[in-house]
Design an enzyme around this catalytic site. Sequence first.
Site, PDB file in Angstrom:
ATOM      1  N   ARG A   1      23.743 -15.909 -25.195  1.00 59.45           N
ATOM      2  CA  ARG A   1      23.283 -15.243 -23.978  1.00 59.45           C
ATOM      3  C   ARG A   1      22.083 -14.325 -24.210  1.00 59.45           C
ATOM      4  NH1 ARG A   1      26.323 -10.894 -19.945  1.00 59.45           N
ATOM      5  NH2 ARG A   1      24.897 -11.207 -18.194  1.00 59.45           N
ATOM      6  N   LEU A   2      21.072 -14.500 -23.337  1.00 56.63           N
ATOM      7  CA  LEU A   2      19.973 -13.553 -23.187  1.00 56.63           C
ATOM      8  C   LEU A   2      20.137 -12.957 -21.798  1.00 56.63           C
ATOM      9  CD1 LEU A   2      17.284 -12.376 -24.313  1.00 56.63           C
ATOM     10  CD2 LEU A   2      16.108 -14.216 -23.091  1.00 56.63           C
ATOM     11  N   SER A   3      20.525 -11.699 -21.719  1.00 59.13           N
ATOM     12  CA  SER A   3      20.897 -11.084 -20.446  1.00 59.13           C
ATOM     13  C   SER A   3      19.659 -10.729 -19.626  1.00 59.13           C
ATOM     14  CB  SER A   3      21.723  -9.818 -20.694  1.00 59.13           C
ATOM     15  OG  SER A   3      22.865 -10.110 -21.457  1.00 59.13           O
TER      16      SER A   3
ATOM     17  N   CYS B   1      19.231 -18.801 -21.941  1.00 62.83           N
ATOM     18  CA  CYS B   1      20.247 -18.808 -22.977  1.00 62.83           C
ATOM     19  C   CYS B   1      20.126 -20.075 -23.818  1.00 62.83           C
ATOM     20  CB  CYS B   1      21.643 -18.748 -22.348  1.00 62.83           C
ATOM     21  SG  CYS B   1      21.868 -17.362 -21.213  1.00 62.83           S
TER      22      CYS B   1
ATOM     23  N   ASN C   1      21.922 -22.581 -18.924  1.00 60.99           N
ATOM     24  CA  ASN C   1      20.694 -21.961 -19.417  1.00 60.99           C
ATOM     25  C   ASN C   1      19.656 -22.026 -18.316  1.00 60.99           C
ATOM     26  OD1 ASN C   1      18.359 -21.221 -20.871  1.00 60.99           O
ATOM     27  ND2 ASN C   1      18.076 -23.301 -21.629  1.00 60.99           N
ATOM     28  N   GLY C   2      19.080 -20.880 -17.947  1.00 62.09           N
ATOM     29  CA  GLY C   2      18.013 -20.900 -16.955  1.00 62.09           C
ATOM     30  C   GLY C   2      18.122 -19.773 -15.956  1.00 62.09           C
TER      31      GLY C   2
ATOM     32  N   ASP D   1      23.845 -15.694 -11.365  1.00 60.93           N
ATOM     33  CA  ASP D   1      23.517 -17.016 -10.835  1.00 60.93           C
ATOM     34  C   ASP D   1      24.396 -18.097 -11.463  1.00 60.93           C
ATOM     35  OD1 ASP D   1      22.245 -16.555 -13.269  1.00 60.93           O
ATOM     36  OD2 ASP D   1      20.495 -17.760 -12.796  1.00 60.93           O
TER      37      ASP D   1
END
Length: 650
Positions: free
Chosen positions: A53-55, A2, A79-80, A102
């Site tokens: 957000r990148l899901s 993200c 992020n990660g 997570d």
Amino acid sequence: MCGIAGVFNLSFEPVSGLKRSLEVMNELQRHRGPDGHGTWEHPKKIVGLAHRRLSIIDLSTSASQPMVSQESGNWISYNGEIYNYKELRDELGAHKFKTTSDTEVILKAYERWGQNCLEHLRGMFAFALWDEKKQELFCARDRFGIKPFYYATVGNQFYFASEIKTLLPFLKSVDTDLEGFKDYLAFQFCLDGKTLFKGVQELKPGHLLTAKKSSVETKRYWQVYYNLDWDHTAKYFEDKVRELLNQSVDLHLRSDVPVGAYVSGGLDSSIIATLAASKQGSGLKGFTGKFEQGPEYDESPYARAVAKKSGFELEEISMTADDFIKNIRKVIYHLDYPVAGPGSFPQYMVSQLASRSRKVVLGGQGGDEIFGGYARYLIAYFEQCIKSAIEGNQNQGKNFIVTYESIIPNLASLKAYKPMIQEFWKEGLFEDLDRRYFRLINRAPTLGSEINWKALDGYNPYDSFLKVFRAKNVEKESYFDSMTHFDFKTLLPALLQVEDRVSMAHGVESRVPLLDHPLVELVATVPSNVKFKDGTMKNLFRNAMGSVLPSEVLNRKDKMGFPVPLTDWAKTEAKDFIFDVFSSKKAMSRDLINNQTVLNGLSSEPKYGRKLWGLLCLELWQQEFHDKQADYRRLITKTESPADLELRRV
């Protein structure tokens, strides 16, 4: 994967225009998270967090960020990927969780262990966590710097973000950091948390940061120690490498979306792709790129051989000078500031290819620095072999790597590096080891009147180099470990900056299984006469994992590293473009660079020279950020939008 950002008033006063600031931060990083966005403002307006957000894991909206812990009232923007999140979730009590993400694992881990939660996290991460009880911001970056974290303090306000461009609207001015600039001239990257932007720092890998009333402090929480293990055999280390790498790939394949792999045709990415394919089956898809200028710019036959043996589909992209002209400004924009070599351009193009069918892609980054894969290590040791043969002390010291006789069969690997050897041996032959390696990596000697050296007095990059090269965590008798450690601590984070930025430019999460800390910590203890036996680059890695590869890949001697035919293009298809970049009115009036001299020297650039690349990136960087600083400032006043800025750049 993200984008994170935020602001905290160190005086505990309300942040003026907090809502607009968070919105602008999110918009400038929207490419990092096309699947969603959110902001959080503290009731007292003293702090706010933003998130794109990148899901990838837990695709539900319940895992959106910024995320709050109902028990503690703590908020996080993260992020990660924490690859051992399932195991930690069980350890912390799965029944206590409201999501399967997570992100929530980090919140609960912090509640259980405080800052020591970092010791339990296995993966790549950068996050900011607001501790409501302590009224402080706790931030951290993963051990290797896979995920980015930049920050700046302007007046009494602390700003942070995944990308520097997100901080630019809040700086009083966009200026070049002179010490970072000197680092760049020497290494084409910055050392010790510096960036090329004055007032903007990078949280160093393996470090945490706490921002509380009137103070911002950083400290190291992880270090790699080269305490050599003489009690075990080479076979033991090979077995352990196989075990830990297989374990790491298993963890890195955890995803709720399909996974792909970058396949350059080199040892590292080929091994990762092969292992992933063996575990995932036909679902894996590989991606590679090539140039049509000749076989010295094309590794695709090796990538095809890997895909054929492992049975996965391979997509290829052929890149041209026109692609370079159309995209190099975008590459510099996404990098924030230039680092490392021309490989960022083909990586950008291959990531674009991958984004059409995958959101997660595995890569082989880290293998050269961990296992010893750069040709310059062989060049440096070749000189030491000659010196030892002359002085008759080849066998002194149990960690001495090679003899003059044993290294000869491996010298064929240096065929493409004759210009580097000529430059290396031009002066100072047989100096002390510190000076010799600095000489080998220092790019400043190729620069002359292109640079305004008078403006750069008072700082010597060699001093910064020496602090890393002769660090206390490296045993002093190992020249090989000192070399790899320097690259691990400096070059690798620069390469990871490229890896993160060019993949996230297209909404792709890049994962690097070789950078799993149990594996890295093991390999650091392996004696150099196992890792680099007889001058064989990546000897340990080859012996441990080579059996999974096609023989033509395992035994190849022509290590390329994604070379770009820039000097060829500069004399042909890209000649006009490069001339226009350096000859504009603003380009001709730079304080630190004389671009007329740059233009005069274009025809003399050697085939694989890096001077043109370094200077071209600097000029494009100044055009993109220095010359447009007023546009970034207007984002806050709503007279400019990030979309308008994007359109003008494209």
